[in-house]
Design a protein around this motif. Structure first.
Motif, PDB file in Angstrom:
ATOM      1  N   ASP A 230      11.115  26.755  79.118  1.00  0.00           N
ATOM      2  CA  ASP A 230      11.963  25.847  78.339  1.00  0.00           C
ATOM      3  C   ASP A 230      13.403  26.342  78.352  1.00  0.00           C
ATOM      4  OD1 ASP A 230       9.961  24.056  77.464  1.00  0.00           O
ATOM      5  OD2 ASP A 230       9.274  25.537  76.002  1.00  0.00           O
ATOM      6  N   ASP A 231      14.309  25.453  77.952  1.00  0.00           N
ATOM      7  CA  ASP A 231      15.711  25.841  77.820  1.00  0.00           C
ATOM      8  C   ASP A 231      15.885  26.506  76.457  1.00  0.00           C
ATOM      9  OD1 ASP A 231      18.391  26.162  77.712  1.00  0.00           O
ATOM     10  OD2 ASP A 231      18.908  24.030  77.849  1.00  0.00           O
TER      11      ASP A 231
ATOM     12  N   ASP B 232       6.798  26.987  72.552  1.00  0.00           N
ATOM     13  CA  ASP B 232       5.529  27.132  71.844  1.00  0.00           C
ATOM     14  C   ASP B 232       5.125  28.598  71.720  1.00  0.00           C
ATOM     15  OD1 ASP B 232       5.002  27.403  74.515  1.00  0.00           O
ATOM     16  OD2 ASP B 232       3.544  25.773  74.642  1.00  0.00           O
ATOM     17  N   GLN B 233       5.608  29.416  72.663  1.00  0.00           N
ATOM     18  CA  GLN B 233       5.327  30.849  72.583  1.00  0.00           C
ATOM     19  C   GLN B 233       6.045  31.466  71.361  1.00  0.00           C
ATOM     20  OE1 GLN B 233       7.077  32.877  75.886  1.00  0.00           O
ATOM     21  NE2 GLN B 233       5.811  34.709  75.697  1.00  0.00           N
ATOM     22  N   ILE B 234       7.321  31.122  71.193  1.00  0.00           N
ATOM     23  CA  ILE B 234       8.081  31.651  70.050  1.00  0.00           C
ATOM     24  C   ILE B 234       7.534  31.061  68.745  1.00  0.00           C
ATOM     25  CG2 ILE B 234      10.365  31.791  68.992  1.00  0.00           C
ATOM     26  CD1 ILE B 234      11.564  31.630  71.797  1.00  0.00           C
TER      27      ILE B 234
ATOM     28  N   ALA C  15      11.907  26.895  67.063  1.00  0.00           N
ATOM     29  CA  ALA C  15      11.033  26.738  68.229  1.00  0.00           C
ATOM     30  C   ALA C  15       9.883  25.781  67.935  1.00  0.00           C
ATOM     31  CB  ALA C  15      10.503  28.103  68.676  1.00  0.00           C
ATOM     32  N   LYS C  16       9.354  25.845  66.686  1.00  0.00           N
ATOM     33  CA  LYS C  16       8.263  24.934  66.314  1.00  0.00           C
ATOM     34  C   LYS C  16       8.730  23.484  66.458  1.00  0.00           C
ATOM     35  CE  LYS C  16       5.380  27.593  63.234  1.00  0.00           C
ATOM     36  NZ  LYS C  16       5.317  28.209  61.951  1.00  0.00           N
ATOM     37  N   ALA C  17       9.961  23.233  65.976  1.00  0.00           N
ATOM     38  CA  ALA C  17      10.490  21.869  66.059  1.00  0.00           C
ATOM     39  C   ALA C  17      10.762  21.497  67.514  1.00  0.00           C
ATOM     40  CB  ALA C  17      11.763  21.758  65.222  1.00  0.00           C
ATOM     41  N   LEU C  18      11.397  22.404  68.260  1.00  0.00           N
ATOM     42  CA  LEU C  18      11.752  22.092  69.657  1.00  0.00           C
ATOM     43  C   LEU C  18      10.514  21.899  70.521  1.00  0.00           C
ATOM     44  CD1 LEU C  18      14.807  24.497  70.012  1.00  0.00           C
ATOM     45  CD2 LEU C  18      14.870  22.006  70.254  1.00  0.00           C
TER      46      LEU C  18
ATOM     47  N   ASP D  45      13.806  15.136  68.842  1.00  0.00           N
ATOM     48  CA  ASP D  45      13.784  14.280  67.652  1.00  0.00           C
ATOM     49  C   ASP D  45      13.259  15.045  66.441  1.00  0.00           C
ATOM     50  OD1 ASP D  45      14.793  12.265  69.098  1.00  0.00           O
ATOM     51  OD2 ASP D  45      12.917  11.164  69.329  1.00  0.00           O
ATOM     52  N   GLU D  46      12.238  15.863  66.686  1.00  0.00           N
ATOM     53  CA  GLU D  46      11.675  16.636  65.587  1.00  0.00           C
ATOM     54  C   GLU D  46      12.703  17.653  65.089  1.00  0.00           C
ATOM     55  OE1 GLU D  46       9.221  16.323  63.779  1.00  0.00           O
ATOM     56  OE2 GLU D  46       8.782  18.253  62.872  1.00  0.00           O
TER      57      GLU D  46
END
Ligand code: FES
Length: 335
Positions: free
Chosen positions: A259-260, A284-286, A316-319, A324-325
């Motif tokens: 991911d970026d 998702d790792q973070i 990270a959870k949101a990204l 949008d999240e």
């Protein structure tokens, strides 16, 4: 001390409003105090307004007064008393606060001030040509042991030389300030003597409930506690196959395209490269990081506490769910 007045009318905005995330935060903050004591939140709310806009405008002061049911003059008194509040626009990428109190002065603060005058603006509180940088001289910021020092935002940069400050200013000017490790800039750990520890040299560096075995009930059966090293503590953070990881890698690289990570506020290109080197490549790792993982990464990146302070896991959870999240949770676009 300088005379502290509101900025001239020509730069004052018409109005001020907290964005959605900050408005929700402010409501929670005010609710912390007993009914009728909401004005106790005046400093946190002014500071949040400054973090949102970069400085505290007349409109922001009036808005905070309205929210807290205070007379405007009383909020104005607070904003003009504390030098932490910027009363006029500052650089959009960095506002450098140079400590000019005695210990820092004796260790070269005047040279640091000269760097700011040369690279940013001759006068404090003036922004540079493209509006990205500004500076001021402030009183002691409590890092005298590591003098001389400057503060930029919430971070301090200590044990500075003029050359190192130039590099730091260049990084911020290029939008890569987040890649500069905060704290001592000469290899010193925290406020320890530069030559290393001089006390408590014969005790384990760390113990934790998980790594230190409980003492046996009867003394004769008790076994000596093994020394617990940084390495052992960090091992908790690694996956089961940690021993197989390549040298320098802290985590097993996850499946899938990277991911970026620069979308996480606080992560710039340099930091992203370092994270990738440690085996961290995906949101998702973070997002799944536990305390031990954060500790391991903190140690690897040498900036204690910043991962939690900047809420990397929450970001990270949101990204991981999409931009949008992120906007829904933080009320703004990821950078
Ligand atoms: S004198 Fe500069 S931090 Fe204390």
């Amino acid at each position: 001390m300088s005379v502290r007045r509101l900025a001239e009318e020509s730069v004052q905005p018409e109005s001020f409003a907290f964005n959605a995330a900050n408005a929700a935060w402010a409501e929670k903050r005010m609710a912390l105090y007993p009914e009728g004591r909401q004005q106790s939140a005046v400093i946190p709310l002014l500071m949040r307004a400054q973090e949102q806009e970069g400085w505290v405008s007349r409109a922001a002061i009036e808005k905070v007064a309205e929210m807290l049911g205070m007379a405007r003059i009383r909020v104005l008194e607070v904003a003009t008393f504390y030098t932490q509040f910027q009363l006029q626009p500052v650089g959009t990428r960095a506002h450098v606060q140079v400590c000019g109190t005695t210990p820092c002065m004796l260790r070269g603060a005047e040279d640091l001030r000269a760097v700011c005058q040369r690279k940013i603006h001759q006068h404090p509180h003036e922004v540079n040509a493209d509006g990205t940088l500004s500076w001021e001289e402030v009183e002691c910021m409590g890092a005298c042991v590591n003098a001389p020092m400057v503060a930029i935002g919430r971070d301090t940069y200590e044990d500075l030389t003029p050359g190192r400050l130039e590099e730091i200013i260049d990084a911020f000017a290029a939008g890569e300030g987040a890649s500069v490790p905060a704290g001592p800039q000469n290899g010193r750990q925290f406020a320890m003597a530069i030559t290393g520890a001089t006390t408590l040299t014969d005790v384990p560096k760390r113990t934790s409930a998980k790594t230190a075995p409980a003492r046996a009930a009867t003394p004769e059966k008790a076994k000596p506690e093994p020394k617990v090293t940084d390495k052992a503590v960090n091992a908790e953070a690694k996956p089961a196959k940690a021993a197989e990881l390549p040298k320098g890698q802290l985590f097993a690289r996850p499946e899938g395209a990277p991911d970026d990570l620069k979308l996480i506020s606080g992560v710039g290109p340099v930091l992203e490269r370092k994270l990738n080197d440690f085996g961290v490549t995906r949101f998702d790792q973070i997002a799944a990081f536990k305390k031990a993982d954060i500790t391991a990464l903190d140690d690897g990146l040498s900036f204690k506490g910043r991962i939690e302070r900047d809420e990397w896991v929450k970001q990270a959870k949101a990204l991981a769910k999409g931009v949008d999240e992120y906007v829904r949770v933080f009320g703004k676009q990821p950078k």
